[in-house]
Enzyme design. Structure first.
Site, PDB file in Angstrom:
ATOM      1  CE  LYS A  96       0.175   5.999  -2.084  1.00  0.00           C
ATOM      2  NZ  LYS A  96      -1.178   5.742  -1.622  1.00  0.00           N
TER       3      LYS A  96
HETATM    4  O1  G3P Z   1      -3.453   2.029  -1.582  1.00  0.00           O
HETATM    5  C1  G3P Z   1      -4.401   2.474  -2.487  1.00  0.00           C
HETATM    6  C2  G3P Z   1      -5.748   2.443  -1.914  1.00  0.00           C
HETATM    7  O2  G3P Z   1      -5.951   3.364  -0.902  1.00  0.00           O
HETATM    8  C3  G3P Z   1      -6.833   2.450  -2.902  1.00  0.00           C
HETATM    9  O3  G3P Z   1      -7.698   1.506  -2.438  1.00  0.00           O
HETATM   10  O4  G3P Z   1      -9.748   0.242  -2.223  1.00  0.00           O
HETATM   11  O5  G3P Z   1      -9.829   2.656  -2.903  1.00  0.00           O
HETATM   12  O6  G3P Z   1      -8.980   0.932  -4.469  1.00  0.00           O
HETATM   13  P1  G3P Z   1      -9.148   1.326  -3.042  1.00  0.00           P
END
Ligand code: G3P
Length: 289
Positions: A96
């Protein structure tokens, strides 16, 4: 649509894998931090390398591991370390790379893109992360990224914040309602003249929801035949999963809690209860013979 789990929590990964619906895993430094904190709270010592090896083993599909550097040189070096250490476990590591690692506009903006180009040219698959616009996704595809991860929940957060809407992290985003509000405002402004209308923008530079961001990336890639797979990321609830699935997105990476939310419905439980109650003795006998 492939389902990846958006977590670094091994228990969650193993449980979702046991349900037979898991196609991959995505991690990031914040998810690793959460998993480490959970282990420490349980009083368990953690060998990060051993832990990541177990994640790679737990799923027969891509496992995204993120670099931590910000210059292309650092990221390329780290990517090679991660790939060399962990790809031998199950041949499923994807690196990533943030699409843009800058903290401000004064810093170099293309370090992520440069790293993606270099790693893909060396046969190391990449997942361009922190993607918030179709333009970023286009650049990632041009650099040859194997995957691109639009963060739809965070785009929704940004728009809601701009609108002053208070919401819980996992709340559904009613983008159709917002578009209607925007259209009404625009009509009112047009009555006052074009100048007024030009200033109206409730979305994020023409994007009105994270799901719309995903749609725009799908359209862009289809127009040019890019093979980069789209991973709908930063998903907050089951309805968002439905919406990206209906767009035909390649992959959704979904938190454990949301995967669980996807299977539930009150009427399913109610129906199940009734079926269980209605099993008559004659029917029961079949299973005893
Ligand atoms: O896949 C990306 C993710 O882990 C971010 O999620 O909910 O922190 O925006 P969030």
């Amino acid at each position: 649509m492939k389902i990846f789990i958006d977590t670094a929590d091994l228990d969650e990964i193993k449980e979702a894998a046991s349900w037979g619906i898991l196609d991959g895993v995505t991690t990031n430094p914040s998810l690793i931090k959460k998993a480490v904190e959970k282990m420490k709270a349980k009083g368990k010592e953690i060998s990060m390398e051993g832990y990541i090896r177990q994640i790679c083993k737990a799923v027969n599909g891509p496992v995204s591991l993120e670099v931590k550097g910000r210059s292309s040189e650092e990221m390329i070096k780290e990517a090679k370390i991660l790939y060399e250490k962990f790809n031998e476990v199950n041949n499923n590591v994807v690196i990533k790379i943030p699409v843009n690692t800058a903290f401000s506009l004064e810093e170099p903006q293309f370090e992520g893109i440069k790293a993606i180009k270099e790693l893909e040219s060396n046969g190391i698959p990449t997942n361009a992360t922190l993607v918030m616009t179709p333009e970023q996704a286009l650049l990632a595809a041009k650099a040859g990224a194997s995957y691109v991860s639009p963060f739809l929940g965070r785009v929704d957060d940004f728009i809601r914040k701009n609108l002053g809407i208070k919401h819980g992290k996992m709340d559904y985003w009613d983008y159709e309602a917002i578009e209607l509000i925007e259209q009404e405002e625009r009509k009112r402004s047009i009555e006052k003249g074009y100048e007024g209308a030009a200033g109206i923008n409730y979305g994020d530079n023409g994007i009105y929801s994270g799901v719309e961001l995903v749609y725009d990336i799908i359209e862009t890639y289809e127009a040019y035949g890019y093979e980069t797979k789209i991973i709908a990321a930063s998903i907050r609830n089951a309805r968002q999963v439905r919406e990206v699935a209906m767009l035909g997105v390649d992959i959704a990476t979904i938190p454990f809690a949301v995967i669980k939310e996807m299977i539930g419905h009150y009427k399913t439980m109610e129906g199940m209860k009734k079926f269980s109650e209605d099993v008559v003795e004659e029917y029961e006998k079949i299973f005893k013979s």
